[in-house]
Design a protein around this motif. Structure first.
Motif, PDB file in Angstrom:
ATOM      1  N   GLY A 116       0.808  -1.226   0.000  1.00 30.35           N
ATOM      2  CA  GLY A 116       0.000   0.000   0.000  1.00 30.35           C
ATOM      3  C   GLY A 116       0.838   1.271   0.000  1.00 30.35           C
ATOM      4  O   GLY A 116       0.311   2.360  -0.218  1.00 30.35           O
ATOM      5  N   ARG A 168     -11.701  15.296   3.883  1.00 33.22           N
ATOM      6  CA  ARG A 168     -11.726  14.534   5.147  1.00 33.22           C
ATOM      7  C   ARG A 168     -12.060  15.438   6.330  1.00 33.22           C
ATOM      8  O   ARG A 168     -12.572  14.974   7.344  1.00 33.22           O
ATOM      9  CB  ARG A 168     -10.365  13.859   5.389  1.00 33.22           C
ATOM     10  CG  ARG A 168     -10.122  12.648   4.480  1.00 33.22           C
ATOM     11  CD  ARG A 168      -8.640  12.401   4.300  1.00 33.22           C
ATOM     12  NE  ARG A 168      -7.957  12.017   5.521  1.00 33.22           N
ATOM     13  CZ  ARG A 168      -7.683  10.772   5.875  1.00 33.22           C
ATOM     14  NH1 ARG A 168      -8.036   9.769   5.107  1.00 33.22           N
ATOM     15  NH2 ARG A 168      -7.037  10.511   6.988  1.00 33.22           N
ATOM     16  N   GLU A 288      -0.088  10.589   9.092  1.00 36.25           N
ATOM     17  CA  GLU A 288      -1.497  10.638   8.668  1.00 36.25           C
ATOM     18  C   GLU A 288      -1.642  10.163   7.220  1.00 36.25           C
ATOM     19  O   GLU A 288      -2.558   9.404   6.882  1.00 36.25           O
ATOM     20  CB  GLU A 288      -2.008  12.084   8.808  1.00 36.25           C
ATOM     21  CG  GLU A 288      -3.487  12.215   8.560  1.00 36.25           C
ATOM     22  CD  GLU A 288      -3.963  13.673   8.625  1.00 36.25           C
ATOM     23  OE1 GLU A 288      -4.781  14.043   7.791  1.00 36.25           O
ATOM     24  OE2 GLU A 288      -3.488  14.432   9.508  1.00 36.25           O
ATOM     25  N   ARG A 290       0.396   8.188   5.472  1.00 33.05           N
ATOM     26  CA  ARG A 290       0.675   6.744   5.347  1.00 33.05           C
ATOM     27  C   ARG A 290      -0.565   5.937   5.739  1.00 33.05           C
ATOM     28  O   ARG A 290      -0.963   4.999   5.046  1.00 33.05           O
ATOM     29  CB  ARG A 290       1.877   6.343   6.222  1.00 33.05           C
ATOM     30  CG  ARG A 290       2.220   4.863   6.150  1.00 33.05           C
ATOM     31  CD  ARG A 290       3.341   4.500   7.129  1.00 33.05           C
ATOM     32  NE  ARG A 290       4.646   4.854   6.639  1.00 33.05           N
ATOM     33  CZ  ARG A 290       5.431   4.055   5.904  1.00 33.05           C
ATOM     34  NH1 ARG A 290       5.018   2.841   5.564  1.00 33.05           N
ATOM     35  NH2 ARG A 290       6.618   4.449   5.504  1.00 33.05           N
ATOM     36  N   ALA A 291      -1.201   6.345   6.847  1.00 33.04           N
ATOM     37  CA  ALA A 291      -2.393   5.621   7.307  1.00 33.04           C
ATOM     38  C   ALA A 291      -3.497   5.703   6.246  1.00 33.04           C
ATOM     39  O   ALA A 291      -4.177   4.717   5.946  1.00 33.04           O
ATOM     40  CB  ALA A 291      -2.864   6.202   8.631  1.00 33.04           C
ATOM     41  N   ALA A 292      -3.653   6.889   5.657  1.00 31.95           N
ATOM     42  CA  ALA A 292      -4.698   7.057   4.629  1.00 31.95           C
ATOM     43  C   ALA A 292      -4.383   6.227   3.386  1.00 31.95           C
ATOM     44  O   ALA A 292      -5.279   5.641   2.777  1.00 31.95           O
ATOM     45  CB  ALA A 292      -4.832   8.533   4.273  1.00 31.95           C
ATOM     46  N   LYS A 294      -2.614   3.401   3.316  1.00 33.77           N
ATOM     47  CA  LYS A 294      -2.762   1.972   3.631  1.00 33.77           C
ATOM     48  C   LYS A 294      -4.225   1.560   3.714  1.00 33.77           C
ATOM     49  O   LYS A 294      -4.590   0.448   3.341  1.00 33.77           O
ATOM     50  CB  LYS A 294      -2.037   1.637   4.944  1.00 33.77           C
ATOM     51  CG  LYS A 294      -0.530   1.596   4.758  1.00 33.77           C
ATOM     52  CD  LYS A 294       0.199   1.390   6.034  1.00 33.77           C
ATOM     53  CE  LYS A 294       0.039  -0.012   6.576  1.00 33.77           C
ATOM     54  NZ  LYS A 294       0.900  -0.237   7.733  1.00 33.77           N
ATOM     55  N   SER A 295      -5.058   2.475   4.207  1.00 29.80           N
ATOM     56  CA  SER A 295      -6.476   2.119   4.330  1.00 29.80           C
ATOM     57  C   SER A 295      -7.228   2.349   3.024  1.00 29.80           C
ATOM     58  O   SER A 295      -8.430   2.114   2.945  1.00 29.80           O
ATOM     59  CB  SER A 295      -7.120   2.939   5.452  1.00 29.80           C
ATOM     60  OG  SER A 295      -7.042   4.315   5.115  1.00 29.80           O
ATOM     61  N   GLY A 296      -6.526   2.839   2.009  1.00 27.35           N
ATOM     62  CA  GLY A 296      -7.165   3.072   0.711  1.00 27.35           C
ATOM     63  C   GLY A 296      -8.008   4.335   0.690  1.00 27.35           C
ATOM     64  O   GLY A 296      -8.817   4.538  -0.213  1.00 27.35           O
ATOM     65  N   ASP A 297      -7.809   5.220   1.685  1.00 31.07           N
ATOM     66  CA  ASP A 297      -8.609   6.448   1.765  1.00 31.07           C
ATOM     67  C   ASP A 297      -8.041   7.595   0.922  1.00 31.07           C
ATOM     68  O   ASP A 297      -8.618   8.674   0.891  1.00 31.07           O
ATOM     69  CB  ASP A 297      -8.676   6.949   3.218  1.00 31.07           C
ATOM     70  CG  ASP A 297      -9.643   6.133   4.037  1.00 31.07           C
ATOM     71  OD1 ASP A 297     -10.425   5.377   3.428  1.00 31.07           O
ATOM     72  OD2 ASP A 297      -9.602   6.243   5.282  1.00 31.07           O
TER      73      ASP A 297
END
Ligand SMILES: NC(=O)c1ccc[n+]([C@@H]2O[C@H](COP(=O)([O-])OP(=O)(O)OC[C@H]3O[C@@H](n4cnc5c(N)ncnc54)[C@H](OP(=O)(O)O)[C@@H]3O)[C@@H](O)[C@H]2O)c1
Length: 336
Positions: A116, A168, A288, A290-292, A294-297
């Motif tokens: 991701g 967001r 922030e 990286r998290a978005a 990885k979650s596909g956001d």
């Protein structure tokens, strides 16, 4: 030691930057000394901010005075005399449009490539483009829910991330980009509420319709041709983040704003910002982002061109808006 291939400027551009201003050469690399790292480059970032330096052969690095382009790259370590790096590590750092880089280890950062979050992301979302978008939205404009935000060059990597971050936060986001196909992608792929084609002769009235009662905050990547009509649609005490001036990077013309007085009459504020002044925000922003990712956001587009020798054409295509998202050169995976 492998010879490196390098693309460089071979003459100072006349009025316009053209492919004929660039050449390809072979250069002999030295064996790494203590604290040095030899990197096989895999991706090179094609960034608008290089254009004025390409024109003037002047930049913060003295190599510009020889016509050597100093940008950013991602690659893998081939040989390391710095204990912080081992062969095979993915790294990001300054790059000279070369196939191999001999870097001081202190100029490199190891990057954490994972599912991701692929290597080229470290020149885009996880690089300075992502940080720039994040800073503009969260620290300069301080966008909040319910506000109407406009963004120029919305199909670019900075504009595209900035718009998604603002969504967001609950803002209504109206992009501005070149051409109906690009505008359609900004809405369908990046999730903007609307995107208006600045090349359409009805641009101003279309933008006016899209922003309804007016613009609370504007993220400027382009310059006067967009900022001027936007100014006329700003609401009282609106805020403008001046991130880039791509329309003005290749000429020395005076930048004029017909609607300049609107800054006074509507009590607007405008703030220019440079990403290097916000380095302390890197971990927060990239955490922030990286998290978005990885979650596909976070939806992303890349315009990837294979082969170092194609970098000049790809660079000019980027300036002309012939692609979308992050513009990159991909080099082959030859470990030699
Ligand atoms: N302040 C900072 O520290 C900082 C850091 C990084 C980047 N930046 C700036 O942020 C901006 C966006 O960067 P980016 O990397 O995402 O590049 P980008 O927006 O993808 O830049 C290329 C795009 O700019 C648009 N463009 C070019 N000339 C134009 C013109 N005359 N009028 C309108 N649009 C034009 C084109 O898209 P269309 O097809 O839509 O025309 C083109 O595809 C740039 O100005 C860059 O210099 C600033």
């Amino acid at each position: 030691m492998p010879d490196a291939t390098r693309v460089r400027l071979i003459r100072k551009p006349d009025e316009k930057l053209t492919e004929a201003d660039f050449g390809v050469e072979k250069i002999r690399l030295k064996t790494p000394s203590d604290a040095e790292v030899l990197v096989r480059v895999r991706y090179i970032s094609l960034d608008p901010y290089l254009a004025p330096m390409m024109r003037s052969w002047q930049g913060p690095d003295p190599a510009w005075e020889q016509g050597i382009i100093v940008g950013r790259m991602v690659g893998r370590v081939l040989e390391s005399r710095d204990p912080a790096f081992s062969r095979g590590d993915w790294v990001a750092g300054p790059g000279h449009w070369q196939s191999h880089e001999l870097c001081h280890g202190s100029n490199l950062r190891r990057i954490d490539v994972e599912e991701g979050v692929p290597a080229p992301a470290f020149l885009g979302v996880m690089g300075s483009s992502g940080l720039t978008a994040w800073v503009g939205i969260n620290r300069v404009l301080r966008v909040s829910a319910g506000e109407t935000l406009t963004i120029s060059s919305a199909a670019g990597i900075v504009g595209g991330i900035a718009g998604q971050l603002a969504k967001r936060l609950g803002a209504r986001v109206v992009g501005i980009a070149g051409g109906p196909a690009k505008c359609a992608s900004v809405v369908s792929e990046l999730g903007f509420d609307a995107c208006i084609d600045y090349r359409n002769p009805e641009f101003w009235s279309e933008l006016k319709k899209a922003v309804g009662p007016g613009i609370d905050a504007h993220y400027e990547n382009v310059g006067a041709p967009i900022l001027d009509p936007v100014l006329s649609l700003m609401r009282e005490r609106g805020r403008i983040a001046l991130c880039g001036l791509i329309a003005h990077y290749l000429d020395d013309e005076t930048i004029c704003l017909k609607n300049f007085r609107k800054l006074l009459t509507s009590g607007l504020s405008i703030q220019g910002f440079r990403v290097f002044d916000y380095q302390k925000e890197t971990d927060t922003a990239h955490g922030e982002l990286r998290a978005a990712l990885k979650s596909g956001d976070l939806a992303l587009r890349e315009t990837l061109t294979k082969g170092l020798e194609n970098a000049p054409r790809a660079y000019l295509d980027m300036l002309a808006g012939k692609g979308m998202g992050k513009y990159l050169i991909e080099l082959d995976d030859d470990p030699g």
